[in-house]
Design a protein around this motif. Structure first.
Motif, mmCIF file in Angstrom:
data_model
loop_
_atom_site.group_PDB
_atom_site.id
_atom_site.type_symbol
_atom_site.label_atom_id
_atom_site.label_comp_id
_atom_site.label_asym_id
_atom_site.label_seq_id
_atom_site.Cartn_x
_atom_site.Cartn_y
_atom_site.Cartn_z
ATOM 1 N N GLN A 4 0.870 -1.115 -0.029
ATOM 2 C CA GLN A 4 -0.028 0.188 0.102
ATOM 3 C C GLN A 4 0.902 1.311 0.072
ATOM 4 O O GLN A 4 1.675 1.251 0.822
ATOM 5 N N ASP B 156 3.430 -4.183 4.096
ATOM 6 C CA ASP B 156 2.993 -4.417 5.489
ATOM 7 C C ASP B 156 3.158 -5.739 6.112
ATOM 8 O O ASP B 156 2.813 -6.827 5.406
ATOM 9 N N LYS C 124 0.675 -8.492 7.608
ATOM 10 C CA LYS C 124 -0.471 -8.932 6.689
ATOM 11 C C LYS C 124 -0.057 -9.973 6.257
ATOM 12 O O LYS C 124 1.019 -10.669 5.989
ATOM 13 N N VAL D 14 -14.479 -5.318 -0.925
ATOM 14 C CA VAL D 14 -13.296 -5.240 -0.451
ATOM 15 C C VAL D 14 -12.080 -5.605 -1.506
ATOM 16 O O VAL D 14 -12.422 -6.468 -2.375
ATOM 17 N N GLY E 126 -6.850 -9.284 0.583
ATOM 18 C CA GLY E 126 -6.710 -9.242 2.119
ATOM 19 C C GLY E 126 -7.701 -8.498 2.963
ATOM 20 O O GLY E 126 -7.442 -7.861 3.890
ATOM 21 N N ARG E 127 -9.185 -8.461 2.315
ATOM 22 C CA ARG E 127 -10.164 -7.579 2.983
ATOM 23 C C ARG E 127 -9.862 -6.362 3.234
ATOM 24 O O ARG E 127 -10.548 -5.697 4.273
ATOM 25 N N GLU E 128 -9.234 -5.631 2.475
ATOM 26 C CA GLU E 128 -8.932 -4.187 2.586
ATOM 27 C C GLU E 128 -9.961 -3.452 2.033
ATOM 28 O O GLU E 128 -10.440 -3.803 0.892
ATOM 29 N N ARG E 129 -10.683 -2.539 2.597
ATOM 30 C CA ARG E 129 -11.712 -1.846 2.355
ATOM 31 C C ARG E 129 -11.341 -0.860 1.164
ATOM 32 O O ARG E 129 -10.475 -0.353 0.795
#
Length: 641
Positions: free
Chosen positions: A4, A19, A22, A45, A48-51
């Motif tokens: 990110q 990260d 993660k 999402v 990795g279920r990041e919004r």
């Protein structure tokens, strides 16, 4: 992936950080099922279920969706097709409304009734709005009943209108062709149909019955008859009541007489008797069912006087002393009716019940009239007279027109044109007959034997056919089940007796030995060995002659074929392999100069020698030694320079 960028930094190498904490890196699912249908949706999402900040609905879009009518998954709903048109004759087929009613008619010329009530049924057919009126049939009414008004559209008024099911109801009057009918009730289907159409039905009424018909149903007044016997009372009491007896008329004592079965009917209503004949299938008689018509039969008659006219064919009551009655008939007894004596052997259940109640008779055991079968006469076959075959002569004893005996077609097809031939001599006390020579032929297809005598010069005997084709029985066999000569009985030295003449088998055809060798299961071991011993010297001599003929071929012919083969190979530029001769010598390990044909042809195929050529075939036949060996040195002379 999984990294990110820091806010504000450009997306360049070295400007993004990973990260380290993660652990989930899977992508979200974009396919789903709803109401049984598969559809695709945008991911909410990221990895990795990041919004995600994209593909999200704003508050304004959510408000718009909440106020919007839902639709189907695949677009706006389509308007349903209009329902199919169903014609009336299909929708209302076999649907009929039934109403019960009656009408009154005046009876002006009767003192017992002034009017008559006639019940009817009114039928309304929904498929074409037609109606019919039916009147139930009443027994002994004297009125033509049944179809009162045939099916049609009935007019309602003078304006041309017709009756409709909306005009029909209970407890109303309808006028049809000037006649008023009162409808009192209807059936459940009619009630259900009218109520479903919104018609309010009137309460039902009771059916009115005809007063005169009800009066006739009352019991009749009983009258006492002053006479002791009333024929009308007998008729009313015993009408349609008949006694039935099963009888037999045995007329076998007379010429051309026979035993015939009959049924005797006794009518209790008027004491008459009827005799009916029971016809059997293919009895050869005309199909007349009645032997004696229904009538009163006299039992005793006044003796005829001299003044009685002979032209009178029928007798009167004054001439009869006694008539036949029910007490004159009984099971197990004979009764004479008009000169014929019938024996009663059985009766039906009603007759048994009548005699049990009337006369107290309880024994009704039926009599067995079946005659015992005649003794079977054993057929005696006459002795054989010697003419023709036994089977053909035997057919004359079985049928008037003799039929030919059945033949074994399969055996005839399998052994067609197969004949065993033997040389035989006649055994006779006459020395001239002992010198005669014959040829015995046995046909395998028909098991027939024939004997032929070859012509002998200066013998003084006419030669030719001695015995035609026939089946020869063995001596001592019975004519009822004769035993014929078979191929197993014919061997060297065996004696064959042919209708009193004796023949001794001295020799046989070589085909006989071949046939025995191919059918060993049909011949005894002694016969097979006898034939082999007889033909052994002959076969050895034949083999020796063949060996001598094949031992040394003609040298001049061989040289000519070898020279011709060399020219043939030169014309076709055929160059033999240098190891050809060495290979043949290695194959001949014992140095005999002979090779078996299988090894010889394998070597020729290996070195590509054209053995299929006609010249090579001729050379191989000249070099053959016996049936299974070849002298290869003579064959290799073709390839030597």
């Amino acid at each position: 992936m999984g990294s990110q960028p820091v806010q504000g930094l450009p997306l360049l190498p070295g400007s993004s950080f990973r990260d380290a904490t993660k652990t989930a890196f899977h992508r979200s699912q974009t396919l789903n099922y709803k109401n049984g249908f598969a559809f695709k949706r945008l991911p909410t999402v990221g990895i990795g279920r990041e919004r995600l900040h994209v593909n999200q609905l704003s508050q304004a879009e959510l408000d718009e969706l909440s106020n919007k009518r839902p639709t189907l998954t695949y677009g706006q709903p389509k308007q349903a097709l209009p329902s199919d048109f169903i014609p009336a004759h299909v929708a209302f087929d076999k649907k009929v409304l039934k109403f019960n009613g009656y009408f009154q008619e005046d009876v002006p010329i009767s003192t017992e009734e002034h009017f008559r009530v006639r019940q009817v049924g009114i039928y309304y057919y929904l498929e074409d709005d037609s109606m019919s009126v039916m009147e139930p049939i009443v027994e002994n009414s004297g009125i033509p009943q049944g179809k009162f008004i045939k099916r049609q559209r009935l007019p309602k008024n003078d304006r041309g209108d017709h009756y409709h099911w909306k005009d029909l109801n209970r407890s109303i009057n309808i006028t049809i062709y000037g006649k008023t009918f009162r409808i009192v009730d209807c059936d459940p289907f009619t009630q259900t149909f009218l109520e479903s159409q919104g018609i309010e039905l009137n309460p039902p009424e009771k059916m009115i019955f005809d007063p005169y018909t009800e009066l006739r149903k009352m019991p009749l007044r009983m009258y006492v008859t002053p006479s002791d016997f009333d024929q009308l009372k007998q008729f009313l009491a015993f009408d349609k009541k008949v006694l039935r007896f099963y009888a037999i008329w045995d007329d076998t004592v007379n010429m051309f007489g026979e035993s015939r079965r009959f049924i005797i009917h006794y009518y209790l209503a008027d004491d008459t008797v009827e005799v009916r004949e029971c016809h059997e299938k293919n009895n050869g008689r005309d199909p007349f069912p009645v032997l004696i018509g229904r009538q009163r039969l006299p039992k005793k008659i006044v003796e005829k006087k001299d003044t009685f006219p002979t032209c009178v064919l029928e007798i009167s009551d004054q001439e009869v002393l006694e008539w036949f009655t029910a007490k004159d008939f009984a099971v197990g007894k004979s009764v004479t009716l008009l000169g014929r004596t019938f024996f009663l052997y059985d009766c039906d259940e009603f007759t048994q019940r009548f005699y049990r109640d009337k006369f107290g008779i309880s024994d009704f055991q039926p009599v067995d009239i079946k005659k015992p079968p005649p003794e079977e006469v054993k057929q005696v076959i006459p002795p054989y007279n010697g003419y023709g075959f036994v089977e053909d002569s035997l057919q004359n004893c079985f049928s008037l027109i003799p039929k030919p005996p059945k033949k074994n077609i399969i055996k005839m097809l399998q052994n067609d044109h197969k004949v065993l031939r033997y040389a035989v001599t006649m055994e006779s006390p006459n020395p001239e007959d002992r010198k005669r020579r014959f040829v015995l032929s046995y046909c395998l297809a028909t098991d027939m034997m024939s004997i032929y005598e070859p012509p002998m010069r200066n013998s003084g005997i006419i030669a030719g056919k001695y015995l035609g084709k026939t089946r020869v029985p063995k001596p001592g066999s019975n004519t009822d089940s004769p035993i014929y000569y078979e191929p197993a009985d014919l061997t060297i030295g065996a004696m064959v007796e042919v209708f009193g003449h004796r023949f001794v088998i001295t020799d046989a055809d070589l085909y006989v030995l071949h046939y025995i060798e191919s059918n060993l299961e049909s011949f005894p071991a002694a016969v097979v060995q006898s034939m082999r011993d007889h033909f052994a010297p002959r076969q050895e001599a034949t083999e020796a002659i063949k060996r001598l003929e094949r031992s040394e071929p003609d040298e001049q012919e061989l040289e000519a074929v070898v020279a011709e083969m060399r020219e043939h190979l030169q014309r076709h530029n055929y160059l033999p392999d240098s190891g050809l001769q060495e290979a043949f010598l290695q194959q001949d390990r014992d140095g005999s100069g002979l090779l078996d044909k299988a090894g010889f042809f394998n070597l020729c195929e290996h070195f590509k020698v054209p053995v299929d050529d006609p010249l090579f075939q001729k050379l191989i036949s000249l070099c053959s030694h016996g049936e299974s060996q070849i002298k290869y040195p003579s064959f290799l002379r073709v390839f030597q320079c």
